[in-house]
Scaffold this motif. Sequence first.
Motif, PDB file in Angstrom:
ATOM      1  N   GLY A 194      23.819  39.684  21.496  1.00  0.00           N
ATOM      2  CA  GLY A 194      23.779  39.019  22.944  1.00  0.00           C
ATOM      3  C   GLY A 194      22.410  39.412  23.615  1.00  0.00           C
ATOM      4  O   GLY A 194      21.934  38.541  24.090  1.00  0.00           O
ATOM      5  N   TYR A 195      21.965  40.639  23.194  1.00  0.00           N
ATOM      6  CA  TYR A 195      20.912  40.912  24.114  1.00  0.00           C
ATOM      7  C   TYR A 195      19.484  40.077  23.210  1.00  0.00           C
ATOM      8  O   TYR A 195      18.384  39.631  24.123  1.00  0.00           O
ATOM      9  CB  TYR A 195      20.679  42.622  23.641  1.00  0.00           C
ATOM     10  CG  TYR A 195      21.377  43.239  24.605  1.00  0.00           C
ATOM     11  CD1 TYR A 195      21.890  43.251  25.987  1.00  0.00           C
ATOM     12  CD2 TYR A 195      22.150  44.479  23.883  1.00  0.00           C
ATOM     13  CE1 TYR A 195      22.700  43.816  26.547  1.00  0.00           C
ATOM     14  CE2 TYR A 195      22.914  45.351  24.571  1.00  0.00           C
ATOM     15  CZ  TYR A 195      23.204  45.010  25.883  1.00  0.00           C
ATOM     16  OH  TYR A 195      24.233  45.728  26.590  1.00  0.00           O
TER      17      TYR A 195
ATOM     18  N   THR B 291      36.519  51.709  28.067  1.00  0.00           N
ATOM     19  CA  THR B 291      35.876  51.566  29.126  1.00  0.00           C
ATOM     20  C   THR B 291      35.146  50.072  29.312  1.00  0.00           C
ATOM     21  O   THR B 291      35.287  49.165  28.213  1.00  0.00           O
ATOM     22  CB  THR B 291      34.763  52.497  29.349  1.00  0.00           C
ATOM     23  OG1 THR B 291      33.789  52.262  28.298  1.00  0.00           O
ATOM     24  CG2 THR B 291      35.123  53.728  29.372  1.00  0.00           C
ATOM     25  N   LEU B 292      34.702  49.434  30.349  1.00  0.00           N
ATOM     26  CA  LEU B 292      33.995  48.451  30.474  1.00  0.00           C
ATOM     27  C   LEU B 292      32.891  48.215  29.484  1.00  0.00           C
ATOM     28  O   LEU B 292      32.832  47.341  28.580  1.00  0.00           O
ATOM     29  CB  LEU B 292      33.606  47.940  31.702  1.00  0.00           C
ATOM     30  CG  LEU B 292      32.944  46.691  32.168  1.00  0.00           C
ATOM     31  CD1 LEU B 292      33.181  46.382  33.642  1.00  0.00           C
ATOM     32  CD2 LEU B 292      31.263  46.577  32.000  1.00  0.00           C
TER      33      LEU B 292
ATOM     34  N   MET C 106      32.353  45.593  22.188  1.00  0.00           N
ATOM     35  CA  MET C 106      33.187  45.117  21.305  1.00  0.00           C
ATOM     36  C   MET C 106      33.095  43.524  21.258  1.00  0.00           C
ATOM     37  O   MET C 106      32.937  42.898  20.041  1.00  0.00           O
ATOM     38  CB  MET C 106      34.436  45.395  21.893  1.00  0.00           C
ATOM     39  CG  MET C 106      35.429  46.124  20.812  1.00  0.00           C
ATOM     40  SD  MET C 106      37.211  45.983  21.602  1.00  0.00           S
ATOM     41  CE  MET C 106      36.984  47.506  22.262  1.00  0.00           C
ATOM     42  N   LEU C 107      32.965  42.906  22.450  1.00  0.00           N
ATOM     43  CA  LEU C 107      32.958  41.346  22.310  1.00  0.00           C
ATOM     44  C   LEU C 107      31.543  40.725  22.324  1.00  0.00           C
ATOM     45  O   LEU C 107      31.499  39.656  21.718  1.00  0.00           O
ATOM     46  CB  LEU C 107      33.587  40.788  23.762  1.00  0.00           C
ATOM     47  CG  LEU C 107      34.948  41.205  24.242  1.00  0.00           C
ATOM     48  CD1 LEU C 107      35.187  40.642  25.368  1.00  0.00           C
ATOM     49  CD2 LEU C 107      35.854  40.783  23.053  1.00  0.00           C
ATOM     50  N   GLY C 108      30.465  41.456  22.669  1.00  0.00           N
ATOM     51  CA  GLY C 108      29.244  40.821  22.691  1.00  0.00           C
ATOM     52  C   GLY C 108      29.059  40.436  24.205  1.00  0.00           C
ATOM     53  O   GLY C 108      30.094  40.121  24.841  1.00  0.00           O
TER      54      GLY C 108
ATOM     55  N   LYS D  87      27.684  37.816  25.861  1.00  0.00           N
ATOM     56  CA  LYS D  87      27.705  36.568  26.152  1.00  0.00           C
ATOM     57  C   LYS D  87      29.358  36.273  26.206  1.00  0.00           C
ATOM     58  O   LYS D  87      29.806  35.933  27.338  1.00  0.00           O
ATOM     59  CB  LYS D  87      27.330  35.577  25.174  1.00  0.00           C
ATOM     60  CG  LYS D  87      26.573  34.467  25.630  1.00  0.00           C
ATOM     61  CD  LYS D  87      25.881  33.620  24.597  1.00  0.00           C
ATOM     62  CE  LYS D  87      26.036  32.160  24.625  1.00  0.00           C
ATOM     63  NZ  LYS D  87      25.920  31.494  23.705  1.00  0.00           N
ATOM     64  N   GLU D  88      30.186  36.661  25.206  1.00  0.00           N
ATOM     65  CA  GLU D  88      31.666  36.428  25.285  1.00  0.00           C
ATOM     66  C   GLU D  88      32.324  37.270  26.499  1.00  0.00           C
ATOM     67  O   GLU D  88      33.057  36.804  27.266  1.00  0.00           O
ATOM     68  CB  GLU D  88      32.273  37.119  24.162  1.00  0.00           C
ATOM     69  CG  GLU D  88      31.765  35.979  22.852  1.00  0.00           C
ATOM     70  CD  GLU D  88      30.217  36.149  22.192  1.00  0.00           C
ATOM     71  OE1 GLU D  88      29.819  37.375  22.507  1.00  0.00           O
ATOM     72  OE2 GLU D  88      30.052  35.547  21.313  1.00  0.00           O
ATOM     73  N   PHE D  89      31.816  38.619  26.732  1.00  0.00           N
ATOM     74  CA  PHE D  89      32.179  39.226  27.867  1.00  0.00           C
ATOM     75  C   PHE D  89      32.188  38.377  29.029  1.00  0.00           C
ATOM     76  O   PHE D  89      32.981  38.391  29.919  1.00  0.00           O
ATOM     77  CB  PHE D  89      31.603  40.617  27.580  1.00  0.00           C
ATOM     78  CG  PHE D  89      32.142  41.602  28.931  1.00  0.00           C
ATOM     79  CD1 PHE D  89      33.103  42.438  28.570  1.00  0.00           C
ATOM     80  CD2 PHE D  89      31.362  41.433  29.961  1.00  0.00           C
ATOM     81  CE1 PHE D  89      33.473  43.220  29.695  1.00  0.00           C
ATOM     82  CE2 PHE D  89      31.756  42.442  31.177  1.00  0.00           C
ATOM     83  CZ  PHE D  89      32.952  43.245  30.873  1.00  0.00           C
ATOM     84  N   ARG D  90      30.935  38.030  29.167  1.00  0.00           N
ATOM     85  CA  ARG D  90      30.628  37.472  30.739  1.00  0.00           C
ATOM     86  C   ARG D  90      31.454  35.926  30.704  1.00  0.00           C
ATOM     87  O   ARG D  90      32.184  35.894  31.740  1.00  0.00           O
ATOM     88  CB  ARG D  90      28.979  36.884  30.779  1.00  0.00           C
ATOM     89  CG  ARG D  90      28.562  36.890  32.008  1.00  0.00           C
ATOM     90  CD  ARG D  90      27.079  36.489  32.143  1.00  0.00           C
ATOM     91  NE  ARG D  90      26.323  37.172  31.278  1.00  0.00           N
ATOM     92  CZ  ARG D  90      25.333  36.978  30.748  1.00  0.00           C
ATOM     93  NH1 ARG D  90      25.319  35.640  30.205  1.00  0.00           N
ATOM     94  NH2 ARG D  90      24.354  37.626  30.045  1.00  0.00           N
TER      95      ARG D  90
END
Length: 389
Positions: free
Chosen positions: A85-86, A336-337, A343-345, A347-350
């Motif tokens: 993601g980064y 935690t957040l 875990m998700l990455g 982009k997917e998290f967003r």
Amino acid sequence: MSQERKHALLSASAASRWLICHPSARLEEQFPDAASDYAEEGSLAHEICELKVRQNFIKKQSAATFKKKLKALQEKDLYQKEMDGYTDEYLDYVSGIVHGFDSPPYIAVEKRLDYSHVVPEGFGTGDCVIIGGDVMHVIDFKYGKGVPVKAEGNPQMKLYAAGALKEYAFLYPIKEIRMHIVQPRIDYNNEGVIYVEELNAWLNAVVKPNAELAFKGEGEYRPSEETCRFCRAKHTCRARSEQNLELAKEDFKKPPLLTAEEIGPILKQAKDLKAWASDLEEWALKEVLSGGTVPGWKAVEGRSVRKFADQDKAFQILACSGMVEEEMLYVRKPHTLSEIEKMLGKKEFRELLADQVVKPPGKPTLAPEEDEREPITLQTSAEEDFKEE
Ligand code: SF4
């Protein structure tokens, strides 16, 4: 890249130190440049960035080759899913600049930038250089999670710009240089602009004379919180020690009732005093652990916490005893957040959870006035008091 692969004595990343504390560069030579896990992690993230930018803008290889190369990087020990993601964010940032030009610009990645015309033996590696018309962009990706770094006026970026200008000025009519720092892990991207005449004036008036002194190991020691923070000599540097001892003497001689005017500067000085004391502790512990002597000090075992030698066995005994239900032995705790984002990455998290995230105000903290954040106060204004009434 911020961490030069093969270090120059007067590296761009340490310029904010040797430009001020000239002898620091030679003094640091006595200490090994131990690569930390953080630096290695940063190098891996840089390699992924390079691969992605090359694939998108420079030399497109087959999708299979790209995947294979990416997989090889993803199999390294320090790789974490969030790196994807980064590094995608970095790619998006670079894409934004590339697509801002009317026609395809020139792009170089991981470019060796030689600024030895102004700094003896000076060179560094630029993460990405983009040139179109009379504008040149110099981009630096930082994978650290530390403090946000400003591009405007940043000596490291200006030295990279000097190296890039030396390389490309005869090919392109460069007038304006846009310097970018991308720090995706702390959501901070920053841009600064410098014009070629302004850059050259700084190189001649500031860099050349100070770099000459630094290269010879001459000039002045100028300890301060900023200059010493990442200096490899910081633990045992005499100049830093003398300055701090002097400050300690002066500050603690003052009368007990201090004014706010006095406390302001003392707090600034005390920050380095604190950092210096913990650097000394770190050094002394290493010294005594390796068999050396530091008069008045020894190494001891720190506080230790009891634990089961074999947790599974202990739980089995408890369960068999019938005294405790097995489910009572475990706590169900939400992640935690940040752990879920990891875990998700990113982009997917967003995409999935952006609406569910709130950011409550942080606990009030004292910051120097140069800090970019807005000042806050708990005092209500007369207008607000009136409203409440
Ligand atoms: S520790 Fe501070 S004063 Fe000493 S050489 Fe390094 S930067 Fe200079």
